[in-house]
Motif scaffolding. Structure first.
Motif, mmCIF file in Angstrom:
data_model
loop_
_atom_site.group_PDB
_atom_site.id
_atom_site.type_symbol
_atom_site.label_atom_id
_atom_site.label_comp_id
_atom_site.label_asym_id
_atom_site.label_seq_id
_atom_site.Cartn_x
_atom_site.Cartn_y
_atom_site.Cartn_z
ATOM 1 N N CYS A 78 6.015 -5.419 11.982
ATOM 2 C CA CYS A 78 5.629 -5.498 10.564
ATOM 3 C C CYS A 78 4.465 -4.562 10.252
ATOM 4 C CB CYS A 78 5.289 -6.942 10.193
ATOM 5 S SG CYS A 78 6.737 -8.016 10.161
ATOM 6 N N ALA A 79 3.545 -4.408 11.199
ATOM 7 C CA ALA A 79 2.447 -3.465 10.999
ATOM 8 C C ALA A 79 2.970 -2.032 10.929
ATOM 9 C CB ALA A 79 1.423 -3.606 12.118
ATOM 10 N N LEU A 80 3.932 -1.718 11.785
ATOM 11 C CA LEU A 80 4.548 -0.391 11.726
ATOM 12 C C LEU A 80 5.296 -0.198 10.408
ATOM 13 C CD1 LEU A 80 5.138 2.274 13.160
ATOM 14 C CD2 LEU A 80 7.116 1.162 14.208
ATOM 15 N N ALA A 81 5.914 -1.270 9.915
ATOM 16 C CA ALA A 81 6.600 -1.190 8.625
ATOM 17 C C ALA A 81 5.603 -0.925 7.496
ATOM 18 C CB ALA A 81 7.370 -2.477 8.362
ATOM 19 N N ALA A 82 4.428 -1.538 7.583
ATOM 20 C CA ALA A 82 3.397 -1.272 6.574
ATOM 21 C C ALA A 82 2.966 0.190 6.606
ATOM 22 C CB ALA A 82 2.204 -2.188 6.806
ATOM 23 N N LEU A 83 2.853 0.736 7.806
ATOM 24 C CA LEU A 83 2.486 2.146 7.936
ATOM 25 C C LEU A 83 3.576 3.051 7.367
ATOM 26 C CD1 LEU A 83 0.469 4.221 9.142
ATOM 27 C CD2 LEU A 83 1.886 4.172 11.187
ATOM 28 N N LEU A 84 4.828 2.752 7.707
ATOM 29 C CA LEU A 84 5.927 3.550 7.166
ATOM 30 C C LEU A 84 6.010 3.421 5.641
ATOM 31 C CD1 LEU A 84 8.799 2.950 9.729
ATOM 32 C CD2 LEU A 84 7.508 5.032 9.370
ATOM 33 N N GLY A 85 5.803 2.228 5.131
ATOM 34 C CA GLY A 85 5.843 2.016 3.685
ATOM 35 C C GLY A 85 4.770 2.797 2.955
ATOM 36 N N SER A 86 3.593 2.886 3.560
ATOM 37 C CA SER A 86 2.516 3.635 2.909
ATOM 38 C C SER A 86 2.804 5.132 2.884
ATOM 39 C CB SER A 86 1.190 3.377 3.620
ATOM 40 O OG SER A 86 1.192 3.979 4.901
ATOM 41 N N ARG A 87 3.658 5.591 3.793
ATOM 42 C CA ARG A 87 4.023 7.011 3.839
ATOM 43 C C ARG A 87 5.296 7.319 3.068
ATOM 44 N NH1 ARG A 87 2.378 8.939 9.886
ATOM 45 N NH2 ARG A 87 0.222 8.266 9.724
ATOM 46 N N GLY A 88 5.835 6.316 2.378
ATOM 47 C CA GLY A 88 6.992 6.559 1.529
ATOM 48 C C GLY A 88 8.328 6.287 2.178
ATOM 49 N N ARG A 89 8.370 5.851 3.398
ATOM 50 C CA ARG A 89 9.628 5.532 4.094
ATOM 51 C C ARG A 89 9.971 4.075 3.846
ATOM 52 N NH1 ARG A 89 11.770 10.320 5.328
ATOM 53 N NH2 ARG A 89 10.291 11.654 6.371
ATOM 54 N N THR A 90 10.274 3.745 2.601
ATOM 55 C CA THR A 90 10.417 2.342 2.216
ATOM 56 C C THR A 90 11.693 1.704 2.746
ATOM 57 O OG1 THR A 90 11.321 3.058 0.095
ATOM 58 C CG2 THR A 90 8.977 2.559 0.175
ATOM 59 N N ARG A 91 12.778 2.453 2.863
ATOM 60 C CA ARG A 91 14.011 1.866 3.398
ATOM 61 C C ARG A 91 13.845 1.494 4.863
ATOM 62 N NH1 ARG A 91 18.437 5.939 0.841
ATOM 63 N NH2 ARG A 91 18.080 5.355 -1.316
ATOM 64 N N ARG A 92 13.273 2.405 5.618
ATOM 65 C CA ARG A 92 13.029 2.104 7.028
ATOM 66 C C ARG A 92 12.031 0.974 7.171
ATOM 67 N NH1 ARG A 92 12.751 8.345 8.518
ATOM 68 N NH2 ARG A 92 14.984 8.709 8.608
ATOM 69 N N ALA A 93 11.043 0.941 6.308
ATOM 70 C CA ALA A 93 10.055 -0.135 6.350
ATOM 71 C C ALA A 93 10.710 -1.486 6.064
ATOM 72 C CB ALA A 93 8.930 0.134 5.350
ATOM 73 N N LEU A 94 11.625 -1.509 5.112
ATOM 74 C CA LEU A 94 12.316 -2.762 4.796
ATOM 75 C C LEU A 94 13.098 -3.266 5.997
ATOM 76 C CD1 LEU A 94 13.368 -4.927 2.792
ATOM 77 C CD2 LEU A 94 15.240 -3.352 2.317
ATOM 78 N N TRP A 95 13.841 -2.386 6.641
ATOM 79 C CA TRP A 95 14.632 -2.803 7.802
ATOM 80 C C TRP A 95 13.739 -3.193 8.967
ATOM 81 C CZ3 TRP A 95 19.138 -4.567 7.200
ATOM 82 C CH2 TRP A 95 19.960 -4.074 6.180
ATOM 83 N N LEU A 96 12.613 -2.548 9.110
ATOM 84 C CA LEU A 96 11.681 -2.922 10.167
ATOM 85 C C LEU A 96 11.029 -4.265 9.873
ATOM 86 C CD1 LEU A 96 10.911 -1.683 12.817
ATOM 87 C CD2 LEU A 96 9.008 -0.557 11.704
ATOM 88 N N LEU A 97 10.768 -4.552 8.607
ATOM 89 C CA LEU A 97 10.257 -5.875 8.235
ATOM 90 C C LEU A 97 11.273 -6.964 8.571
ATOM 91 C CD1 LEU A 97 8.562 -5.279 4.771
ATOM 92 C CD2 LEU A 97 7.453 -5.965 6.879
ATOM 93 N N VAL A 98 12.522 -6.705 8.263
ATOM 94 C CA VAL A 98 13.578 -7.669 8.576
ATOM 95 C C VAL A 98 13.665 -7.882 10.084
ATOM 96 C CG1 VAL A 98 16.075 -8.030 8.512
ATOM 97 C CG2 VAL A 98 14.887 -7.239 6.470
ATOM 98 N N ALA A 99 13.621 -6.802 10.848
ATOM 99 C CA ALA A 99 13.696 -6.911 12.307
ATOM 100 C C ALA A 99 12.490 -7.668 12.862
ATOM 101 C CB ALA A 99 13.785 -5.522 12.929
ATOM 102 N N GLY A 100 11.300 -7.387 12.343
ATOM 103 C CA GLY A 100 10.100 -8.089 12.798
ATOM 104 C C GLY A 100 10.164 -9.580 12.508
ATOM 105 N N LEU A 101 10.644 -9.934 11.329
ATOM 106 C CA LEU A 101 10.778 -11.352 10.998
ATOM 107 C C LEU A 101 11.831 -12.034 11.862
ATOM 108 C CD1 LEU A 101 10.466 -11.398 7.118
ATOM 109 C CD2 LEU A 101 8.930 -12.393 8.788
ATOM 110 N N MET A 102 12.896 -11.313 12.177
ATOM 111 C CA MET A 102 13.923 -11.888 13.039
ATOM 112 C C MET A 102 13.386 -12.121 14.452
ATOM 113 S SD MET A 102 17.341 -9.881 11.776
ATOM 114 C CE MET A 102 18.338 -10.528 13.080
#
Length: 121
Positions: free
Chosen positions: A88-112
């Motif tokens: 989820c922390a990596l997803a936050a980093l990706l989201g801040s850099r504009g990679r929102t789709r990858r961040a969303l999937w990484l958030l889902v994976a982290g929660l799983m």
């Protein structure tokens, strides 16, 4: 009309553009609020949402890992929470850099991963 995709109406039936209905003459006009502004605002909101959700979930996962580490839970449980928090922390980093789709999937994976670790408790 024949219904073919390449067919066009005869030239005498094309509508003439009345004065002023075409749009602004100057494409750099600051008064012109077009779709580009809306898309830019949507992208900015998506970046903020991905960054905020990733940060909140990373903090929650880290807190859960620390709480499970001090309790009688097996070692796999806090490790799963820590790995999910890292994702989820990596997803936050990706989201801040504009990679929102990858961040969303990484958030889902982290929660799983966190949910799977919770099943071992």
């Amino acid at each position: 009309m024949s219904g073919r995709a390449d067919s066009d109406t005869p030239p005498d039936t094309h509508a003439e553009d009345p004065e002023g209905l075409e749009g602004p003459e100057d494409p750099e006009d600051p008064e012109d609020t077009g779709e580009a502004d809306d898309a830019e605002g949507d992208a900015r909101r998506a970046r903020w949402a991905a960054t905020g959700a990733g940060a909140v979930l990373a903090l929650a996962g880290a807190a859960a890992a620390l709480l499970r580490l001090t309790g009688p839970a097996p070692v796999l449980v806090p490790a799963a929470y820590a790995c999910g928090a890292a994702a989820c922390a990596l997803a936050a980093l990706l989201g801040s850099r504009g990679r929102t789709r990858r961040a969303l999937w990484l958030l889902v994976a982290g929660l799983m991963v966190m949910a799977l670790g919770d099943q071992f408790d």
